[in-house]
Design a protein around this motif. Structure first.
Motif, PDB file in Angstrom:
ATOM      1  N   THR A  26       0.799  -1.231  -0.039  1.00 49.96           N
ATOM      2  CA  THR A  26      -0.211   0.091  -0.049  1.00 49.96           C
ATOM      3  C   THR A  26       0.817   1.021  -0.013  1.00 49.96           C
ATOM      4  O   THR A  26       1.742   1.389   0.959  1.00 49.96           O
ATOM      5  CB  THR A  26      -0.904  -0.081   1.178  1.00 49.96           C
ATOM      6  OG1 THR A  26      -1.674  -1.099   1.284  1.00 49.96           O
ATOM      7  CG2 THR A  26      -1.721   1.382   1.411  1.00 49.96           C
ATOM      8  N   VAL A  27       0.595   2.069  -1.071  1.00 53.16           N
ATOM      9  CA  VAL A  27       1.343   3.209  -0.948  1.00 53.16           C
ATOM     10  C   VAL A  27       0.562   4.490  -0.563  1.00 53.16           C
ATOM     11  O   VAL A  27      -0.628   4.510  -1.204  1.00 53.16           O
ATOM     12  CB  VAL A  27       1.974   3.693  -2.630  1.00 53.16           C
ATOM     13  CG1 VAL A  27       2.745   4.804  -2.698  1.00 53.16           C
ATOM     14  CG2 VAL A  27       2.809   2.546  -2.916  1.00 53.16           C
ATOM     15  N   ALA A 865       2.429  -0.303  -6.022  1.00 51.27           N
ATOM     16  CA  ALA A 865       1.611  -0.429  -4.984  1.00 51.27           C
ATOM     17  C   ALA A 865       0.442  -1.506  -5.510  1.00 51.27           C
ATOM     18  O   ALA A 865       0.038  -1.594  -6.908  1.00 51.27           O
ATOM     19  CB  ALA A 865       0.866   0.763  -4.954  1.00 51.27           C
TER      20      ALA A 865
END
Length: 899
Positions: A26-27, A865
């Motif tokens: 997760t970015v 991501a």
């Protein structure tokens, strides 16, 4: 461990935010200053509370709010948990108002922890790491690039030992050492006790206790035989003494009875003589009483002649006395009634005069009050005119202040909100300016290090000679970036100055707005005051007229009261004259009553004297009879005395006295011998008891010695066991640390080769003392601090990821670990190494890391991501919001980037 959901309320720049986290990468993406890192700080704060903050709780609350809340849902080792923390402003400081952790254990039983300390303790035990260990293992925070590089070997050793629970082995070893020392102390004491008991046994055995016991028992039997003989002889002497004593006692009893009879005879003779004398005295008293009675009877006859009585009998005297008393009582009652009446007249006169005085005073006061009310009415009218002029001046001042708002686009009532908006915009600009300056300063430090290396003829990236280095030109790009940042800083500073000028103008409008409100309140108060003064003037005039009428009425009433008072005083004087006449009449009646009372007293005395004469005659006859009886008793006692005197032989009595004396002398002598023998017997018995006690103590000491021997053997065995245990924990920790160093060195080289992708370095060495050394291709060594800024960043990331892998994989198998969190990992990386960082993320996912969270403003990381969380800040409200982008949207974004 993995995060699943985060919900915030008024936490730093966020209002109400609800974020979902999924497995994979997760970015968290957004511009500088938008609040990206605050999401990760919220997760960290939920787990560890204030220990996770670099500042204070006051820094957590969003501007303009007085409470905040953080809720985090996460799972660990297959069990779900939820933590809720609420903060509230209390006075001048922020405090935790609620902190609760809830979940289920492996058996399905509910788990609840309430309170900040209880929750932090449970999380630390659950994850097997405190807040500092969490940062060292999984949370690479912004600005901490050189933390592990600059740490000393001892500090790195403590970090890793704490993460891998090796510190517990050292704790166990210390406890084993303490136990060994404790056993040594007990063993030394037991050996000393054994030696003491052995010495006591040897001393007792050398005293020949059994031989001494036999000797003392033989002596005791001889002494007991002598005591028995003396007691038999004493019994014979006591029998002889008792027989002689009995004879002498009987003689003494008869002698005492004779003496008692002599005394009684003498007492009877004396009593007969005294009774005869008493009869003579009684005869004289009877004669005197008769003479006194005759005198009283003569006096009584004379008093009867002075009264109205025909005869001096009790009934006639009582009847006349009763009639006189009744007449005196009636006269006294009349006098009392008249006195009450006279007093009433006098009191009425006094009250009437007092009332007249009070009425005159009240009339004077009413006249004065009328004058004062008239003057107060005139003063109220003047005050109303003054308030009217002041209200006009306030209205003129309001017009002048409203004219200031007409020159601006701000309406009256909007000044405060306008100033707040300017203040929040200024804060946002200040945060952006601080972040930009921090980035510029970091780049300037990196450039300065590179320039120093270039001045020495070495590559700023790898430290090799400049002509042989592949990355000499990278420093120019960093200089251009610094120039761009300086331009941004100038623009931000100019914007901040403009906002400060507008804030000053807004503050003046807020003050004018407040003054307008105050002036409007003053106008309303003045209007009320004018009306009040006018009403007061009217009331005062009416009161003056009322007081004048009251004064006239009071003076008229006072004159009437004084005339009535004079009439009452005349009636009181007439009543006093009647009282004097009745008082003289009552005194005459009292004289006649006193003469009757004297007659009663004389008659009573005559009756008493007659009774006394009769009593004296009877008493003389009684005394004569008593003397006749006494003479008979006297003759009997004289006969008994003579009989007793003839019963005893004096030579026999003298022989009994001598026999008693001899027996008493023998008893006195034999008692001294008995006391001596008994003392000798007691001493022998005590000696025998002491010897027996010594023998018993000797047996007990032998039993104690056997128990101590067994105790010493047991303690020696325990001491050997604790010594072996202490050595085992030390050896086990050393072996586990060696395996950790080998695994960490291998994982560090694998990770660094992946992210660096350069042939300038051959390997990295981590020795048993946790010293880090970088080897170049020519086997020349470098300290990690000698690497360039970008290389240090990659080195730090490689070391962090290697530590995470070691903790996740363990020595003998996998262990649950927290998410891998990277906060702005690209700050010191060029575009080429950002791509390497993407490879590192993919590699960590290949190692089985379920959840990786990355905070970055760099668009190149978006392609790595699985989920993108975008953070944006509203420049007007200075509030941040988040939005999620699906995987399909990320793929599309990546395609656009490729074009």
């Amino acid at each position: 461990m993995r995060f699943s959901r985060l919900r915030l309320s008024n936490f730093k720049p966020y209002g109400d935010v609800d974020v979902r986290f999924r497995d994979g990468v997760t970015v968290i993406h957004g511009l500088n200053g938008s609040g990206k890192s605050s999401l990760l700080e919220a997760c960290f704060f939920a787990l560890y509370g204030s220990k996770a903050l670099s500042g204070t709780l006051e820094d957590v609350l969003r501007n303009g709010t007085d409470e905040a809340a953080v809720e985090l849902w996460f799972s660990h080792d297959g069990v779900g948990y939820q933590i809720e923390r609420q903060l509230r402003m209390r006075g001048e400081r922020v405090a935790t108002s609620k902190c609760v952790l809830e979940g289920d254990d492996s058996s399905g039983e509910p788990i609840t922890r309430d309170g900040a300390r209880a929750v932090r303790k449970y999380v630390t035990e659950l994850l097997r790491m405190d807040s500092e260990a969490f940062v060292n293992c999984a949370y690479v925070r912004q600005g901490e690039v050189n933390k592990l590089i600059n740490a000393t070997p001892a500090q790195r050793q403590d970090m890793l030992d704490d993460l891998l629970q090796l510190g517990m082995l050292e704790t166990y070893r210390d406890r084993a050492g303490q136990a060994r020392l404790g056993v040594e102390d007990v063993l030394t004491a037991a050996r000393g006790s054994l030696e003491t008991v052995s010495d006591q046994i040897e001393s007792k055995e050398s005293q020949n206790l059994h031989g001494r016991l036999n000797e003392r028992e033989s002596d005791l039997e001889a002494v007991k035989s002598e005591i028995e003989n003396y007691e038999q002889q004493r019994q014979k002497a006591e029998t002889a003494r008792e027989e002689a004593t009995e004879t002498l006692s009987e003689y003494d009893t008869h002698q005492a009875e004779i003496q008692e009879l002599e005394a009684e005879i003498q007492e009877l003779e004396t009593a007969i003589s005294q009774t005869a004398s008493e009869r003579d005295k009684l005869s004289d008293q009877r004669k005197t009483a008769r003479e006194t009675r005759e005198q009283h009877e003569t006096k009584l006859t004379g008093l009867v002649a002075e009264t109205e009585l025909e005869a001096a009998n009790a009934e006639a005297i009582a009847a006349q006395k009763s009639a006189l008393l009744e007449r005196r009582e009636e006269t006294g009652q009349e006098i009392s009634d008249l006195r009450v009446r006279a007093t009433g007249y006098e009191n009425q006169a006094d009250n009437l005069e007092k009332t007249a005085t009070e009425l005159e005073t009240a009339g004077n006061e009413a006249e004065q009050a009328a004058e004062e009310a008239k003057q107060a009415a005139e003063e109220a009218e003047q005050a109303a005119e003054a308030a009217k002029e002041k209200r006009k001046a306030v209205a003129d001042e309001q017009l002048a202040l409203r004219a200031r708002f007409e020159e601006t686009p701000i309406e009256v009532g909007e000044a405060t909100s306008h100033r707040q908006q300017l203040y929040e915009r200024k804060q946002t600009v200040g945060e952006q300016l601080a972040e930009t300056k921090a980035t510029r300063n970091s780049l300037e430090e990196s450039i300065a290090e590179a320039e120093d290396l270039l001045a020495e003829g070495n590559c700023p990236t790898c430290g090799q000679p400049a002509e042989e280095a592949p990355h000499v030109t990278e420093i120019n790009g960093e200089r251009e970036r610094v120039a761009e940042l300086n331009g941004e800083i100038s623009d931000l500073e100019e914007t901040r100055e403009e906002l400060e000028t507008k804030l000053e103008a807004a503050a003046e409008l807020v003050e004018a707005e407040s003054t307008l409100t105050e002036l409007e309140a003053d106008r309303e108060r003045l209007a009320e005051r004018i009306e009040t003064h006018r009403q007061t003037a009217t009331k005062k005039r009416e009161r003056a007229e009322t007081n004048r009428q009251t004064a006239a009425e009071k003076h008229q009433q006072a004159a009437e009261r004084r005339e009535a008072a004079e009439q009452k005083r005349t009636e009181a004087a007439e009543t006093r004259e009647e009282i004097d006449t009745l008082t003289e009449k009552r005194e005459t009646i009292s004289g006649r009553i006193e003469r009757l009372e004297t007659l009663e007293e004389l008659q009573s005395e005559i009756d008493g004297l007659s009774a006394q004469i009769e009593h004296l005659s009877e008493k003389r006859e009684s005394l004569a009879e008593r003397n006749a009886d006494r003479r008979e008793w006297l003759a009997d006692k004289r006969d008994r005395r003579d009989e007793l005197s003839e019963q005893f032989d004096k030579p026999a009595i003298e022989k009994a006295r001598k026999r008693k004396q001899r027996a008493e002398n023998y008893l006195e002598d034999v008692q001294a011998e008995l006391n001596s023998r008994r003392q000798q017997r007691d001493e022998l018995q005590n000696a025998i008891g002491g010897i027996k006690a010594d023998i018993s103590q000797l047996e007990e000491l032998k039993a104690d010695r056997e128990a101590l021997v067994e105790r010493v053997d047991e303690l020696e065995a325990i001491h050997d066991e604790t010594d072996r245990l202490e050595s085992m924990y030390g050896e086990l920790r050393g072996e586990l640390r060696r395996k950790n160093v080998e695994s960490l060195e291998r994982m560090l080289n694998e990770t660094f080769d992946l992210v660096y992708g350069n042939d300038a370095y051959s390997r990295i060495e981590l020795d048993g003392n946790y010293e880090l050394t970088v080897y170049q291709k020519d086997d020349q060594t470098l300290e990690p601090e000698q690497l360039s800024g970008g290389e240090r960043a990659l080195f730090n990331l490689s070391l962090r990821c290697a530590i995470y892998r070691l903790l996740a994989e363990g020595i003998d198998g996998a262990a649950p670990t927290p998410p891998l969190i990277l906060d702005e990992p690209t700050v010191f990386l060029d575009s080429g190494h950002v791509g390497r960082l993407v490879d590192l993320v993919e590699e960590m996912r290949g190692f089985g890391v379920r959840q990786i969270l990355i905070v970055s403003h760099d668009d190149e990381l978006v392609g790595a991501a699985d989920e993108l969380i975008t953070v944006e800040k509203n420049p007007t409200t200075n509030q941040s919001t988040v939005s999620h982008t699906e995987t399909a949207g990320l793929a599309m974004l990546g395609s656009v980037g490729d074009d």
